[in-house]
Design an enzyme around this catalytic site. Structure first.
Site, PDB file in Angstrom:
ATOM      1  N   GLY A 302      21.690   3.505 -11.997  1.00 53.37           N
ATOM      2  CA  GLY A 302      22.094   2.833 -10.759  1.00 53.37           C
ATOM      3  C   GLY A 302      21.283   3.284  -9.561  1.00 53.37           C
ATOM      4  O   GLY A 302      20.907   2.478  -8.702  1.00 53.37           O
ATOM      5  N   ASP A 303      21.000   4.585  -9.508  1.00 51.78           N
ATOM      6  CA  ASP A 303      20.153   5.118  -8.430  1.00 51.78           C
ATOM      7  C   ASP A 303      18.774   4.478  -8.477  1.00 51.78           C
ATOM      8  O   ASP A 303      18.202   4.099  -7.444  1.00 51.78           O
ATOM      9  CB  ASP A 303      19.989   6.635  -8.578  1.00 51.78           C
ATOM     10  CG  ASP A 303      21.315   7.376  -8.638  1.00 51.78           C
ATOM     11  OD1 ASP A 303      22.292   6.889  -8.057  1.00 51.78           O
ATOM     12  OD2 ASP A 303      21.348   8.453  -9.269  1.00 51.78           O
ATOM     13  N   ALA A 304      18.219   4.375  -9.692  1.00 51.02           N
ATOM     14  CA  ALA A 304      16.879   3.806  -9.863  1.00 51.02           C
ATOM     15  C   ALA A 304      16.860   2.324  -9.490  1.00 51.02           C
ATOM     16  O   ALA A 304      15.885   1.838  -8.905  1.00 51.02           O
ATOM     17  CB  ALA A 304      16.410   3.992 -11.303  1.00 51.02           C
TER      18      ALA A 304
END
Length: 347
Positions: A302-304
């Site tokens: 999700g961060d990526a």
């Protein structure tokens, strides 16, 4: 959006704020799990008797140091996608110690301008990643990351970074740390027609810190989250539905401080289509299939996604391209150990 090409991007075009953690990862024998009372595949907060694990790893194993923390992962991925150093600046709190130094060096190596508050009394937050075979066990010690203060953001050097930025992205996790700092950035963005983006980050943020997160929605130009976070947000808003599309539409239509642009709500759903809600409609974007045999670790996906998305959104490229970049970056990260990537993107 005033930026249109990577070449035109100045330093600190994107300001990211969150909790910086140093990931300290090593391949270890199974006895290490017994020694530090952690189950295979588990993720825990360190009790006092588990704190020696960090020095143990550094002294006795070949470790990888990775600049971690949710939004710092996003900052690093965005910098990697752009391939231009210092375009992304990151603010959070670390201690005055060797782990803080390593964290700063790792962030700079990845092209991120790390502008940390230094808490001289508290150690840097860190996460021990114990790898036994293909299974990971995480022992986290938040420490200084929890101690960020608005005073640091109001310093002249921090204000310079804020004023240079055209975009700001803050994780929902930061709602537990410094709500007044988030509000300061949000108000600055609204007053200066800059893009302000946040992430729900975790269901517990919506469930237990909704009193901080929900009032910030009126400042948000973009809100990210996954389907579980969307449902938790829906509940905190008093919605009687778990339909992710309906929740996205509702949040997109909520009152907004800066009327210069509509709010965009982006909810990822794992391998199911990405939902993008804006101006009364939801668009679905398919996610390229990643065979399960190729998935090493979904942590950081999700961060990526946000990092990939912002790298294209900052260039005023179409939503389809930004979502595709998000899916590409997430696809790269889940095929590797930790939030890491090759030297250059192939997007």
């Amino acid at each position: 959006r005033s930026i249109s090409t990577v070449e035109e991007m100045a330093e600190s075009s994107l300001l990211v704020m969150c909790n910086p953690l140093l990931d300290i990862s090593a391949n270890v024998p199974a006895e290490m799990l017994t020694k530090y009372s952690v189950k295979a595949g588990d993720a825990i907060l360190a009790a006092p008797e588990q704190l020696p694990v960090f020095e143990d790893l550094v002294q006795n194993f070949a470790v990888d140091y990775i600049a971690g923390g949710s939004a710092q992962n996003t900052a690093r991925v965005c910098a990697w996608m752009l391939q231009k150093p210092k375009v992304v600046s990151y603010i959070g709190c670390v201690g005055q110690d060797k782990f803080g130094d390593i964290l700063r060096e790792a962030a700079h190596k990845d092209g991120v301008n790390a502008h940390y508050m230094i808490d001289e009394a508290t150690p840097t937050g860190k996460c021990a990643v114990l790898v036994v075979g293909q299974e990971r066990s995480l022992i986290t010690d938040l420490q200084a990351a929890n101690n960020y203060k608005l005073d640091h953001l109001l310093r002249e050097d921090s204000q310079t970074i804020l004023k240079q930025s055209h975009f700001a992205y803050i994780s929902g996790f930061f709602c537990t740390v410094s709500p007044d700092s988030i509000k300061h950035v949000a108000e600055h963005c609204a007053a200066n027609n800059k893009v302000f983006a946040m992430n729900v980050s975790a269901p517990f943020v919506a469930q237990f810190f909704g009193g901080v997160l929900v009032p910030l929605i009126e400042y948000m130009d973009i809100l990210f989250g996954n389907e579980d976070e969307a449902k938790a947000l829906g509940k905190s808003l008093g919605l009687e539905t778990e339909d992710v599309k309906a929740i996205a539409l509702h949040v997109a239509a909520m009152p907004k401080k800066n009327s210069a642009r509509p709010r965009t709500v982006i909810f990822t759903q794992g391998s199911a289509p990405v939902l993008v809600a804006a101006e009364g409609k939801v668009t679905e974007y398919e996610v390229p299939c990643v065979p399960s045999s190729e998935i090493v670790d979904t942590n950081g996906a999700g961060d990526a996604f946000v990092g990939g998305f912002m790298s294209q959104y900052m260039q005023a490229l179409p939503m389809e391209k930004a979502v595709a970049a998000g899916n590409y970056a997430a696809g790269v990260v889940i095929r590797r150990s930790g939030c890491t990537y090759p030297e250059k993107p192939e997007f």
